[in-house]
Write a protein that holds these residues in place. Structure first.
Motif, PDB file in Angstrom:
ATOM      1  N   GLY A 289     -37.268  12.645  38.190  1.00  0.00           N
ATOM      2  CA  GLY A 289     -38.343  13.591  38.434  1.00  0.00           C
ATOM      3  C   GLY A 289     -38.014  15.005  38.008  1.00  0.00           C
ATOM      4  N   ALA A 290     -38.808  15.950  38.479  1.00  0.00           N
ATOM      5  CA  ALA A 290     -38.796  17.330  37.974  1.00  0.00           C
ATOM      6  C   ALA A 290     -37.481  18.074  38.146  1.00  0.00           C
ATOM      7  N   VAL A 291     -36.754  17.828  39.224  1.00  0.00           N
ATOM      8  CA  VAL A 291     -35.504  18.577  39.461  1.00  0.00           C
ATOM      9  C   VAL A 291     -34.300  17.640  39.572  1.00  0.00           C
ATOM     10  N   ALA A 292     -34.329  16.584  38.793  1.00  0.00           N
ATOM     11  CA  ALA A 292     -33.268  15.576  38.843  1.00  0.00           C
ATOM     12  C   ALA A 292     -31.894  16.130  38.475  1.00  0.00           C
TER      13      ALA A 292
ATOM     14  N   ASP B 112     -39.772  14.162  45.023  1.00  0.00           N
ATOM     15  CA  ASP B 112     -41.073  14.136  45.692  1.00  0.00           C
ATOM     16  C   ASP B 112     -40.877  14.288  47.207  1.00  0.00           C
ATOM     17  N   LYS B 113     -41.597  15.207  47.816  1.00  0.00           N
ATOM     18  CA  LYS B 113     -41.435  15.490  49.246  1.00  0.00           C
ATOM     19  C   LYS B 113     -41.740  14.267  50.115  1.00  0.00           C
ATOM     20  N   THR B 114     -42.823  13.587  49.814  1.00  0.00           N
ATOM     21  CA  THR B 114     -43.207  12.415  50.607  1.00  0.00           C
ATOM     22  C   THR B 114     -42.172  11.306  50.473  1.00  0.00           C
ATOM     23  N   GLU B 115     -41.701  11.107  49.247  1.00  0.00           N
ATOM     24  CA  GLU B 115     -40.676  10.080  49.007  1.00  0.00           C
ATOM     25  C   GLU B 115     -39.382  10.443  49.712  1.00  0.00           C
ATOM     26  N   ALA B 116     -39.072  11.734  49.797  1.00  0.00           N
ATOM     27  CA  ALA B 116     -37.850  12.177  50.479  1.00  0.00           C
ATOM     28  C   ALA B 116     -37.884  11.774  51.949  1.00  0.00           C
ATOM     29  N   GLN B 117     -39.064  11.873  52.572  1.00  0.00           N
ATOM     30  CA  GLN B 117     -39.206  11.466  53.970  1.00  0.00           C
ATOM     31  C   GLN B 117     -39.102   9.944  54.107  1.00  0.00           C
ATOM     32  N   THR B 118     -39.694   9.220  53.177  1.00  0.00           N
ATOM     33  CA  THR B 118     -39.611   7.755  53.194  1.00  0.00           C
ATOM     34  C   THR B 118     -38.170   7.293  53.040  1.00  0.00           C
TER      35      THR B 118
ATOM     36  N   GLU C 272     -46.836  37.949  40.368  1.00  0.00           N
ATOM     37  CA  GLU C 272     -47.656  36.961  39.669  1.00  0.00           C
ATOM     38  C   GLU C 272     -47.252  35.539  40.062  1.00  0.00           C
ATOM     39  N   ALA C 273     -48.247  34.739  40.452  1.00  0.00           N
ATOM     40  CA  ALA C 273     -47.995  33.357  40.870  1.00  0.00           C
ATOM     41  C   ALA C 273     -48.401  32.381  39.774  1.00  0.00           C
ATOM     42  N   PHE C 274     -47.775  31.215  39.770  1.00  0.00           N
ATOM     43  CA  PHE C 274     -48.175  30.127  38.883  1.00  0.00           C
ATOM     44  C   PHE C 274     -48.106  28.815  39.651  1.00  0.00           C
ATOM     45  N   GLY C 275     -48.661  27.769  39.075  1.00  0.00           N
ATOM     46  CA  GLY C 275     -48.694  26.469  39.741  1.00  0.00           C
ATOM     47  C   GLY C 275     -47.632  25.515  39.222  1.00  0.00           C
ATOM     48  N   LYS C 276     -47.454  24.440  39.928  1.00  0.00           N
ATOM     49  CA  LYS C 276     -46.470  23.430  39.575  1.00  0.00           C
ATOM     50  C   LYS C 276     -46.720  22.878  38.174  1.00  0.00           C
ATOM     51  N   GLY C 277     -45.643  22.789  37.384  1.00  0.00           N
ATOM     52  CA  GLY C 277     -45.739  22.214  36.054  1.00  0.00           C
ATOM     53  C   GLY C 277     -46.174  23.182  34.969  1.00  0.00           C
TER      54      GLY C 277
END
Length: 391
Positions: free
Chosen positions: A40-43, A81-87, A207-212
């Motif tokens: 994933g994104a921060v592997a 992934d946050k949800t996967e981290a909890q799982t 200045e803010a930006f979104g994921k990806g």
């Protein structure tokens, strides 16, 4: 019918023998879970930390393990992934019945995983989750009993970079670019801004930006027009490299500051060596540190993995020894996983003067590591040790 009965008996005996073998095997090991971003994104962060953890545990086991038992890692990928981290935390706590969980690497994933760890009362220790609220409940202000970290937090890291901008770079104005979807990014923004303005500086653009996000040219053009002395970008390696590259292409030669998310080769890979100048970031260690412990670690890591370790590898290595140190002090009875988890939690809380590659760690009442940070400068894409700052 007789043959079926005999076959059934044989199957039952076989299963019972396998269970007995499994139980006997488990008595000779201490199971420690690993919940990391391996894809994933921060592997890049999780993979390097896992390399460090594995090297440390391998060394510990070669020396006899802990209490005569070998440490066995149960490694699962949370896929950034946050949800996967909890799982994953749930699986490790309940299905694998581990004594502790190491990771995740990032703040958002750690906060998510900590909910499962807290529910099932298993200690969880992150090597690199820096957001202040990782170990403290935002609603109550109380410490999360089973959540720890072995890195410094954003209050310290944000303060360090703000003071560096003010005192070393003599900056009077700053612009901030941040990821509005990232706990890490927002936490650093908050602490940098507060310290910078308290010290007499002024944040003239935010200045803010979104994921990806991949194109920062419009944000950077706005910032360029306001002519700040420095840019602070509390982001991860992909965005860091792109921001540096696009800023330089727009003719912006001002200092670009970051935090430990900049500490990955991908930053220079994406920015380009010629653009990776006048860039400074806070980090957990420097490979240029002449300390004997640091140089021995680098030698062992390069021997095993054929590459230079970055700070995330060093953090993982320290975490492996950190958990082993606590296990040794926990006076484990191996009578009950639940009871041994409580013993281990107490040992973690009482950690003082643990000497690691990334510094001396003391765990405070908020379950944070009190330790030093270093400032790294990029010169033509090469990391140079700038200075060291203590808590």
């Amino acid at each position: 019918m007789f043959k079926k009965v005999i076959s059934g008996i044989i199957l039952i005996v076989f299963l019972l023998s396998m269970l007995a073998f499994s139980f006997a095997s488990n008595k000779n090991v201490i199971k420690i879970g690993v919940d990391l971003e391996l894809s994933g994104a921060v592997a890049q962060y999780g993979q390097k930390e896992l390399d460090g953890i594995k090297l440390a545990i391998e060394e510990i086991n070669q020396k006899g393990g802990v209490a005569g038992k070998r440490i066995e890692l149960v490694v699962l990928d949370n896929k950034s992934d946050k949800t996967e981290a909890q799982t994953v935390a749930y699986k490790l706590a309940v299905r694998e019945n581990v004594l502790a969980i190491l990771g995740p690497a990032t703040s958002g994933a750690t906060k998510s995983a900590s909910m499962a760890a807290t529910k099932y009362k298993v200690p969880i220790v992150s090597p690199s989750a820096t957001d202040d609220t990782v170990t403290v409940d935002e609603r109550t202000g109380k410490v999360k009993s089973y959540v720890f970290r072995t890195c410094f937090n954003d209050s310290f890291q944000g303060n360090v970079m703000a003071n560096f901008a003010l005192k070393t770079l003599k900056a009077k104005t700053a612009a901030i670019i941040y990821d509005a979807t990232s706990d890490y990014s927002k936490g650093l923004l908050k602490n940098f801004k507060a310290t910078f303005e308290k010290g007499g500086g002024k944040v003239i653009a935010q200045e803010a930006f979104g994921k990806g996000e991949q194109d920062f040219s419009s944000i950077l053009t706005k910032i360029r027009d306001k002519k700040p002395d420095v840019i602070f970008a509390p982001v991860y390696y992909d965005e860091a490299g792109l921001i540096i590259k696009q800023a330089r292409e727009l003719g912006m030669k001002l200092p670009i500051l970051g935090a430990d998310g900049f500490d990955d080769p991908k930053v220079v890979e994406k920015a380009g060596k010629k653009n990776a100048n006048n860039v400074f970031f806070s980090a957990h260690y420097s490979s240029q540190d002449t300390d004997k412990k640091v140089q021995e670690f680098i030698k062992k890591f390069k021997t095993k993995y054929k590459q230079e370790p970055n700070a995330f590898a060093a953090l993982g290595y320290d975490l492996g020894y950190f958990i082993a140190d606590a296990l040794k002090r926990a006076n484990l009875k191996f009578d009950s996983v639940a009871k041994d988890r409580e013993r281990l939690k107490t040992a973690l809380e009482n950690t003082k003067n643990f000497v690691g590659v990334t510094g001396v760690i003391n765990i405070n009442k908020l379950h944070n590591a009190e330790k030093s940070a270093v400032i790294i400068e990029l010169k033509d894409g090469v990391q140079k040790f700038k200075q060291k700052l203590n808590p």
